[in-house]
Structure formats: C-alpha cells, structure tokens
Design a protein around this motif. Structure first.
Motif, short mmCIF file in Angstrom:
data_model
loop_
_atom_site.label_atom_id
_atom_site.label_comp_id
_atom_site.label_asym_id
_atom_site.label_seq_id
_atom_site.Cartn_x
_atom_site.Cartn_y
_atom_site.Cartn_z
N GLU A 94 0.60 -1.10 -0.14
CA GLU A 94 -0.06 0.67 0.38
C GLU A 94 0.83 1.79 0.41
O GLU A 94 0.87 2.37 -0.52
CB GLU A 94 -1.25 0.36 1.31
N GLN A 95 2.09 0.80 1.06
CA GLN A 95 2.81 2.50 1.14
C GLN A 95 3.37 2.77 -0.64
O GLN A 95 3.80 4.08 -0.90
CB GLN A 95 3.85 2.04 2.19
N ALA A 96 4.22 1.19 -1.09
CA ALA A 96 4.84 1.71 -2.28
C ALA A 96 4.10 2.15 -3.44
O ALA A 96 3.87 2.85 -4.07
CB ALA A 96 4.96 0.44 -3.03
N ALA A 98 1.06 4.42 -3.45
CA ALA A 98 0.69 5.81 -1.97
C ALA A 98 2.27 6.67 -2.58
O ALA A 98 1.74 7.25 -3.98
CB ALA A 98 0.46 5.41 -1.11
N GLN A 99 2.72 5.81 -3.07
CA GLN A 99 4.46 6.77 -3.54
C GLN A 99 3.87 6.98 -4.95
O GLN A 99 4.97 7.72 -5.60
CB GLN A 99 5.58 5.73 -2.67
N TRP A 100 4.19 5.79 -5.70
CA TRP A 100 3.96 6.14 -6.48
C TRP A 100 3.25 6.60 -7.76
O TRP A 100 2.85 7.94 -8.37
CB TRP A 100 3.31 4.46 -7.61
N ILE A 101 2.11 7.07 -6.67
CA ILE A 101 0.54 7.99 -7.02
C ILE A 101 0.94 9.21 -6.93
O ILE A 101 0.98 10.08 -8.25
CB ILE A 101 -0.26 7.90 -6.60
N GLY A 102 1.89 9.39 -5.26
CA GLY A 102 1.76 10.66 -5.31
C GLY A 102 3.00 11.51 -5.94
O GLY A 102 3.05 12.08 -6.09
N LEU A 138 -2.86 7.94 2.88
CA LEU A 138 -1.31 7.40 2.89
C LEU A 138 -0.43 8.13 2.07
O LEU A 138 0.22 8.68 2.75
CB LEU A 138 -1.40 5.93 2.22
N ILE A 139 -1.00 8.83 1.08
CA ILE A 139 -0.65 10.14 0.12
C ILE A 139 -0.18 11.84 1.05
O ILE A 139 1.37 12.20 1.37
CB ILE A 139 -0.88 10.47 -1.27
#
Length: 277
Positions: A94-96, A98-102, A138-139
């Motif tokens: 989930e963190q990965a 969110a980081q990708w989209i952000g 998350l973002i």
C-alpha cells in the motif's frame, strides 16, 4: 367432463408416474384413474414434460408435481487467505502504491480500475487492493512525514541558498512562483536541493507580490533570514525589486539604519540562473 378424485392430501411425485410413453407412435398417454374407474387415456404428442405437467394442472387438479429449481454449482471454497490489513506485506505494498501515485501525479482512482486490480492480483493473490480514499490518506501522511524531515534538516543547516523562478502557463492564463532551497545536510553529509513551494502568483507580478510569497514560503519552512546567504534568480526588475523592498523594510524598522542595504541579499544575474527542481 369426468375427473379424478383422491381423498386426503394431494398426491406429489414425478410426472412420469401418471403417463406412459409409446415410442412406436411417439405418443404419451395419461394413465390417471378417473372417478368412474377408467383411465384418462388422453394422449399427447412426444414426451415433453412441460406439456404433461400442463395437462395434469388443467385436468387432474388434485395431482401436484413439484417444480424443480436448477441448482447452482457449488463454488469451491478459496484456499487463498488474504493478508490482514495490518500485515507487513499488505502495508508495504500500500505504501509503495501511494508513493508511486504521489510522485507521478496519477489520479488515485486508478486503484479502483479493473485492469489495475487484475494486475495486482497476478503479482500477489493475497494482496487486498486498497480503495481510493485510503491511498489519498496515505499520500497525505507521507507528505506530512517528508515535510517534517526536510524542516528538521533545514533547521540544522548553517546556511541556505534559495532559488526563485516564475513559470507562466501557455496562453498567459496563470503564473506560478517556484521557491527552492539548497543546503548542506549534516545528517546525510551531502548537499541537498529541495523544492519548497510552487504557488500561483497573482497579476501584476510586482516586487511586493513576489516578496510576499517568498516570505510566506520561508515562514512555512522555518527558514530565518540570517541563514540565507544567496538567492539565485534571473535579473528581472520585479525580482530585484522584491529583495530591495525587503531590505528597505528592514532598515526602516531600525533607528541605526537610515538607508537600504542592497547587500542584505546577494542576487545573482542571468548567468547564474538556476532552475528549481
């Protein structure tokens, strides 16, 4: 018309208990015994059970044939156990995402796209793809955490060099002022260059408007004026005027200073221009 009579509860059973099929003539004969003791004898073409049931329902109302509902095939229980929402594997993925989209600026609704869900399932069948709102949360948390880290490193930096530049959209519909900071981070033991803000600059682009946005950015990131040793920008008159106006405002507040000091900020010319990244 004669009819069959049965005492007690209505009879139930299979439809072929009351009919006989004659294969040679392709006829089906009703064998229900009537009240006078004789068989019904009504014949129907073929052996379609729907027609047979329709005959019983119309002529022999005391006989009921239960309707059979087709049974749906039972699904085999899935042997795959999905990750718990607090499982390290679930949270890491989930963190990965969110980081990708952000970082890429992609819309968060992409996680609810059917093709995206299938792609993630092919990678890890145990992974529960999060919904759009969870990714947005998350973002936001990641942004707050990263901003805190940068503010701490800026507070530990001895000197800071700022960079300014103005971007205008095609058609001159809007302009934005970018403010960046370059400093030496003692924790990582290397120089770092961070984009602090990218805010819309209202028209007209006067020195006062630029100075106000710069001061707002410095206050947001906790950068003291005495830490700034150099500001790199183009040689536009509005850019230069923004720093001279600040220098004038500072000298007016002090009884010991009677003239503006243009050296409060070191403004580089076009040859030293740096793009904020």
């Amino acid at each position: 018309m004669a009819c069959s009579v049965t005492l007690g509860r209505k009879r139930r059973g299979d439809v072929w208990e009351h009919f006989e099929y004659q294969e040679a003539e392709d006829l089906t004969e009703c064998r229900v015994v009537m009240i006078d003791g004789e068989k019904c004898g009504h014949t129907l073409k073929g052996k379609n059970t729907t027609n047979l049931k329709r005959h019983l329902k119309k002529i022999h109302t005391d006989i009921q044939i239960p309707e059979r509902t087709p049974q749906k095939p039972k699904r085999k229980p899935s042997s795959i156990q999905m990750y718990n929402e607090n499982a390290p594997e679930q949270r890491c993925k989930e963190q990965a995402i969110a980081q990708w989209i952000g970082r890429t600026g992609l819309p968060a609704r992409i996680v609810e796209d059917e093709e995206f869900i299938q792609m993630m399932g092919s990678m890890d069948k145990k992974f529960n793809v999060p919904k759009r709102q969870k990714i947005l949360n998350l973002i936001e948390n990641m942004y707050i955490e990263e901003k805190g880290k940068i503010k701490r490193s800026l507070s530990q930096a001895r000197r800071v060099t700022t960079g300014l530049d103005i971007w205008t959209k095609k058609g001159l519909t809007a302009s934005f002022l970018g403010v960046s900071a370059c400093y030496f981070n003692p924790e990582s033991n290397k120089a770092e260059h961070k984009l602090l803000s990218l805010k819309e600059l209202a028209h007209p682009h006067t020195g006062e408007a630029i100075g106000a946005l710069v001061e707002e950015s410095m206050a947001e990131w906790g950068i003291q004026r005495d830490k700034i040793i150099t500001t790199i920008t183009d040689n536009g008159s509005n850019m230069v005027a923004s720093f001279r106006s600040e220098a004038t405002g500072t000298s007016d507040c002090s009884e010991d200073e009677h003239s503006e000091d243009p050296n409060d900020y070191d403004v580089e010319g076009e040859d030293e221009r740096s793009v904020c990244v």
